[in-house]
Design an enzyme around this catalytic site. Structure first.
Site, PDB file in Angstrom:
ATOM      1  N   LYS A 138      53.441 -33.653 -44.591  1.00 35.70           N
ATOM      2  CA  LYS A 138      54.859 -33.861 -44.922  1.00 35.70           C
ATOM      3  C   LYS A 138      55.387 -32.594 -45.552  1.00 35.70           C
ATOM      4  O   LYS A 138      54.727 -32.046 -46.434  1.00 35.70           O
ATOM      5  CB  LYS A 138      55.005 -35.020 -45.909  1.00 35.70           C
TER       6      LYS A 138
ATOM      7  N   ASN B 226      50.382 -33.767 -54.689  1.00 35.99           N
ATOM      8  CA  ASN B 226      51.704 -33.147 -54.829  1.00 35.99           C
ATOM      9  C   ASN B 226      52.607 -33.868 -55.811  1.00 35.99           C
ATOM     10  O   ASN B 226      53.646 -33.365 -56.173  1.00 35.99           O
ATOM     11  CB  ASN B 226      52.393 -33.055 -53.459  1.00 35.99           C
TER      12      ASN B 226
ATOM     13  N   ASN C 167      74.802 -61.489 -21.540  1.00 34.01           N
ATOM     14  CA  ASN C 167      75.242 -62.715 -22.206  1.00 34.01           C
ATOM     15  C   ASN C 167      74.148 -63.367 -23.029  1.00 34.01           C
ATOM     16  O   ASN C 167      74.421 -64.167 -23.907  1.00 34.01           O
ATOM     17  CB  ASN C 167      75.741 -63.731 -21.172  1.00 34.01           C
TER      18      ASN C 167
ATOM     19  N   LYS D 205      77.562 -59.795 -30.374  1.00 33.26           N
ATOM     20  CA  LYS D 205      76.867 -59.443 -29.127  1.00 33.26           C
ATOM     21  C   LYS D 205      76.879 -57.950 -28.828  1.00 33.26           C
ATOM     22  O   LYS D 205      75.843 -57.369 -28.508  1.00 33.26           O
ATOM     23  CB  LYS D 205      77.488 -60.215 -27.957  1.00 33.26           C
TER      24      LYS D 205
ATOM     25  N   ARG E 205      75.784 -67.203 -26.485  1.00 36.32           N
ATOM     26  CA  ARG E 205      74.477 -67.390 -25.853  1.00 36.32           C
ATOM     27  C   ARG E 205      73.399 -66.444 -26.368  1.00 36.32           C
ATOM     28  O   ARG E 205      72.228 -66.626 -26.086  1.00 36.32           O
ATOM     29  CB  ARG E 205      74.615 -67.262 -24.321  1.00 36.32           C
TER      30      ARG E 205
ATOM     31  N   GLU F 142      88.182 -66.853 -10.085  1.00 38.03           N
ATOM     32  CA  GLU F 142      87.062 -67.064 -11.012  1.00 38.03           C
ATOM     33  C   GLU F 142      86.133 -68.143 -10.465  1.00 38.03           C
ATOM     34  O   GLU F 142      86.586 -69.097  -9.822  1.00 38.03           O
ATOM     35  CB  GLU F 142      87.598 -67.482 -12.391  1.00 38.03           C
TER      36      GLU F 142
ATOM     37  N   GLY G 154      83.670 -63.584 -11.013  1.00 38.84           N
ATOM     38  CA  GLY G 154      84.878 -63.757 -10.209  1.00 38.84           C
ATOM     39  C   GLY G 154      84.625 -63.153  -8.826  1.00 38.84           C
ATOM     40  O   GLY G 154      83.944 -62.144  -8.707  1.00 38.84           O
TER      41      GLY G 154
ATOM     42  N   ASN H 240      41.280 -22.711 -43.016  1.00 33.03           N
ATOM     43  CA  ASN H 240      40.582 -23.910 -42.556  1.00 33.03           C
ATOM     44  C   ASN H 240      40.557 -24.907 -43.710  1.00 33.03           C
ATOM     45  O   ASN H 240      39.977 -24.636 -44.761  1.00 33.03           O
ATOM     46  CB  ASN H 240      39.152 -23.527 -42.130  1.00 33.03           C
TER      47      ASN H 240
ATOM     48  N   THR I 258      90.797 -62.659 -21.090  1.00 33.96           N
ATOM     49  CA  THR I 258      90.791 -61.199 -20.902  1.00 33.96           C
ATOM     50  C   THR I 258      92.214 -60.644 -20.752  1.00 33.96           C
ATOM     51  O   THR I 258      92.477 -59.512 -21.180  1.00 33.96           O
ATOM     52  CB  THR I 258      89.959 -60.817 -19.665  1.00 33.96           C
TER      53      THR I 258
HETATM   54  C1  UD1 Z   1      85.115 -61.742 -16.450  1.00 37.16           C
HETATM   55  C2  UD1 Z   1      86.080 -61.754 -15.266  1.00 37.16           C
HETATM   56  C3  UD1 Z   1      85.285 -62.004 -13.977  1.00 37.16           C
HETATM   57  C4  UD1 Z   1      84.194 -60.963 -13.829  1.00 37.16           C
HETATM   58  C5  UD1 Z   1      83.325 -60.893 -15.075  1.00 37.16           C
HETATM   59  C6  UD1 Z   1      82.427 -59.698 -14.998  1.00 37.16           C
HETATM   60  C7  UD1 Z   1      88.190 -62.624 -16.100  1.00 37.16           C
HETATM   61  C8  UD1 Z   1      89.071 -63.808 -16.203  1.00 37.16           C
HETATM   62  N1  UD1 Z   1      87.039 -62.797 -15.458  1.00 37.16           N
HETATM   63  O1  UD1 Z   1      84.539 -63.048 -16.507  1.00 37.16           O
HETATM   64  O2  UD1 Z   1      86.137 -61.947 -12.854  1.00 37.16           O
HETATM   65  O3  UD1 Z   1      83.412 -61.260 -12.699  1.00 37.16           O
HETATM   66  O4  UD1 Z   1      84.142 -60.731 -16.250  1.00 37.16           O
HETATM   67  O5  UD1 Z   1      81.496 -59.722 -16.045  1.00 37.16           O
HETATM   68  O6  UD1 Z   1      88.527 -61.542 -16.572  1.00 37.16           O
HETATM   69  N2  UD1 Z   1      86.949 -60.842 -23.936  1.00 37.16           N
HETATM   70  C9  UD1 Z   1      87.816 -60.575 -24.973  1.00 37.16           C
HETATM   71  N3  UD1 Z   1      88.747 -61.492 -25.316  1.00 37.16           N
HETATM   72  C10 UD1 Z   1      88.876 -62.668 -24.655  1.00 37.16           C
HETATM   73  C11 UD1 Z   1      88.009 -62.938 -23.578  1.00 37.16           C
HETATM   74  C12 UD1 Z   1      87.060 -61.998 -23.234  1.00 37.16           C
HETATM   75  O7  UD1 Z   1      87.728 -59.511 -25.597  1.00 37.16           O
HETATM   76  O8  UD1 Z   1      89.763 -63.441 -25.034  1.00 37.16           O
HETATM   77  C13 UD1 Z   1      85.965 -59.830 -23.551  1.00 37.16           C
HETATM   78  C14 UD1 Z   1      84.538 -60.299 -23.719  1.00 37.16           C
HETATM   79  O9  UD1 Z   1      84.045 -59.958 -24.981  1.00 37.16           O
HETATM   80  C15 UD1 Z   1      83.828 -59.531 -22.632  1.00 37.16           C
HETATM   81  C16 UD1 Z   1      84.893 -59.359 -21.557  1.00 37.16           C
HETATM   82  O10 UD1 Z   1      86.121 -59.564 -22.192  1.00 37.16           O
HETATM   83  O11 UD1 Z   1      83.423 -58.247 -23.057  1.00 37.16           O
HETATM   84  C17 UD1 Z   1      84.737 -60.352 -20.413  1.00 37.16           C
HETATM   85  O12 UD1 Z   1      84.850 -61.648 -20.906  1.00 37.16           O
HETATM   86  P1  UD1 Z   1      83.911 -62.832 -20.454  1.00 37.16           P
HETATM   87  O13 UD1 Z   1      84.322 -64.069 -21.139  1.00 37.16           O
HETATM   88  O14 UD1 Z   1      82.491 -62.413 -20.533  1.00 37.16           O
HETATM   89  O15 UD1 Z   1      84.377 -62.892 -18.953  1.00 37.16           O
HETATM   90  P2  UD1 Z   1      83.699 -63.637 -17.783  1.00 37.16           P
HETATM   91  O16 UD1 Z   1      84.017 -65.087 -17.891  1.00 37.16           O
HETATM   92  O17 UD1 Z   1      82.311 -63.216 -17.649  1.00 37.16           O
END
Ligand code: UD1
Ligand code: CA
Length: 455
Positions: free
Chosen positions: A350, A385, A226, A24, A17, A153, A138, A376, A81
């Site tokens: 400079k 220079n 995001n 990002k 996004r 979620e 979540g 002055n 995550t």
């Molecule tokens: C996640 C949480 C949600 C919480 C929100 C807060 C889960 C399932 N959900 O949702 O409860 O309210 O964060 O912002 O955890 N990332 C990885 N690898 C992956 C997926 C994600 O490194 O496979 C990283 C993303 O880069 C990000 C973070 O994990 O920094 C969170 O991932 P994102 O997809 O933004 O989670 P949300 O759906 O927002």
């Protein structure tokens, strides 16, 4: 908390996004990649190790951050995550407490993390918040006794659950050994087909361990970025925080909403900063410093009572107490102004040392030069220079007076209390205490006509 701490930062997200070719987590807030802010907070906790899970744009991320102390963990495919944390976990010993942070929450504060770790002890903890609009997050499920039971979620929640105002910030902590088992039991059987780290909370509850849910003091600090609108909002929130910090330290800001600090700004008491100033890198102001509107100041030290008038650009400069700069002056790297020196409008310096009480007030270029005390330098004086190949130095003695529109062709020296006639081109050293001037004597040609004026 007595167990060693391992921090895991999740930063593998593509950040679709943002609509950007830059990953990002590298988009800057206050001039620093957002992941850099999260890492700074993580380092403040003095953990045993910091592991960063990267994926999208990995090489670029690793190259862009100063990370000799970091352990990089690749997550090639974004399976959720839970999967991301599982990639980092094999290297974490069982006895560690694992703190999970997200790379896209640049406003997070160390105090909130410390509070969470304290509350959780050697158990499970999660940082929650009550944002004005909980959509997308979540939701925290609690029982009648207000104990945390799990996280649902948004995409998996029913209408009643969507009405819950307490959300998961994404910051959680776990004992490593137990987390390892829970992660193995995760399944992607949910609306997004992902391995949710959040599902481990219900597992922890089922295993009988209490889960500490600690609300962040300020829901603003957990803002996850995001898109570019949220990036801009985070920037403003950061700047507001900086403004509050400065005002609490005794600085007057004519408008706290029109200040930008992209680095560290340290001020003594009773400084006054007018609107639209930007401070970059490391800037230090002494006491009673006045900075006019629209100044851009980077890596500079300014002494007590100095005045920087409007529209100045300072970089890599040292301005001693009581000096005056501008309006519309540009001090480039290596400029050192001694006590009470004055550099006025449309002056560029400079690598120049301007002595105590010396004045360079109008329309001059002073580069690779030393100007003695109380000298002055007249309007329009230029130190020549650069000969096309190398830079050379100009030395102007104490008390010298340089007439307007003088060219000083370096290397060259002007003596103590020397005077240079206006419009001179000084190619050789000018002695102390004497008047030196160049150019042809003035003459008048009667009856001369301008070209095209002949009738
Ligand atoms: C996640 C949480 C949600 C919480 C929100 C807060 C889960 C399932 N959900 O949702 O409860 O309210 O964060 O912002 O955890 N990332 C990885 N690898 C992956 C997926 C994600 O490194 O496979 C990283 C993303 O880069 C990000 C973070 O994990 O920094 C969170 O991932 P994102 O997809 O933004 O989670 P949300 O759906 O927002
Ligand atoms: Ca997601």
């Amino acid at each position: 908390m007595n167990q060693p701490l391992s921090v895991v930062v999740l930063a593998a997200g593509a950040g679709t996004r943002m609509r950007s070719r830059v990953p990002k987590v590298l988009h800057p807030v206050a001039g620093r990649p957002m992941l850099g802010h999260v890492l700074a907070v993580a380092r403040a906790l003095e953990p045993a190790a910091i592991r960063v899970v990267y994926g999208h744009g990995g090489d670029q991320v690793i190259r862009s951050l100063d990370g000799a102390d970091l352990h990089w963990v690749e997550q090639a495919e974004q399976l959720g995550t839970g999967d991301a944390v599982a990639r980092a976990l094999p290297a974490v010993p069982d006895g560690h407490q694992v703190l999970v942070l997200c790379g896209d929450t640049p406003l997070i504060r160390a105090q909130s993390l410390q509070a969470l770790l304290r509350e959780a002890g050697d158990g499970v903890g999660l940082l929650t918040a009550f944002p004005p609009d909980p959509t997308g997050y979540g939701r925290i499920l609690r029982d009648a006794d207000d104990r945390v039971r799990g996280i649902v979620e948004e995409k998996d929640a029913d209408d009643r659950q969507r009405g819950i105002g307490e959300i998961n910030t994404g910051v959680m902590c776990f004992p490593a050994g137990r987390l390892r088992g829970w992660l193995q039991s995760l399944s992607p059987d949910n609306a997004q087909g992902e391995y949710y780290l959040t599902d481990t909370i219900a597992m922890a509850v089922a295993d009988g361990g209490p889960v500490a849910g600690v609300a962040a003091a300020d829901s603003g600090e957990i803002l996850g970025i995001n898109n570019r609108t949220q990036l801009a909002a985070a920037e403003r929130a950061w700047q507001r925080r900086e403004a509050e910090r400065l005002m609490a330290a005794g600085v007057s800001l004519l408008d706290p909403a029109r200040l930008d600090v992209r680095g560290s700004l340290d001020c003594g008491e009773d400084c006054v900063i007018d609107v639209n100033c930007q401070f970059l890198g490391e800037v230090r102001l002494g006491r009673d410093v006045s900075v006019g509107p629209n100044c851009w100041i980077r890596d500079t030290v300014i002494g007590d009572g100095a005045v920087i008038a409007s529209g100045c650009v300072l970089e890599g400069a040292v301005v001693a107490s009581g000096a005056t700069v501008g309006p519309f002056a540009r001090l480039r790297p290596g400029t050192v102004l001694a006590h009470g020196a004055r550099v006025g409008n449309f002056v560029e310096t400079k690598n120049a040392q301007i002595g105590e009480g010396a004045k360079v007030n109008h329309l001059s270029y002073v580069g690779d030069a030393e100007v003695g005390a109380d000298a002055n330098v007249g309007a329009g004086t230029i130190t020549c220079n650069y000969d096309g190949a190398a830079k050379h130095r100009t030395v102007i003695g104490a008390g010298a007076f340089i007439g307007s529109n003088t060219a000083l062709v370096a290397p060259v020296r002007v003596g103590r209390d020397a005077t240079i006639g206006a419009g001179s081109v000084i190619r050789e050293d000018a002695p102390d205490d004497a008047l030196t001037l160049t150019g042809i004597p003035q003459r008048t040609i009667p009856g001369w006509r301008r070209p095209g004026h002949d009738k």
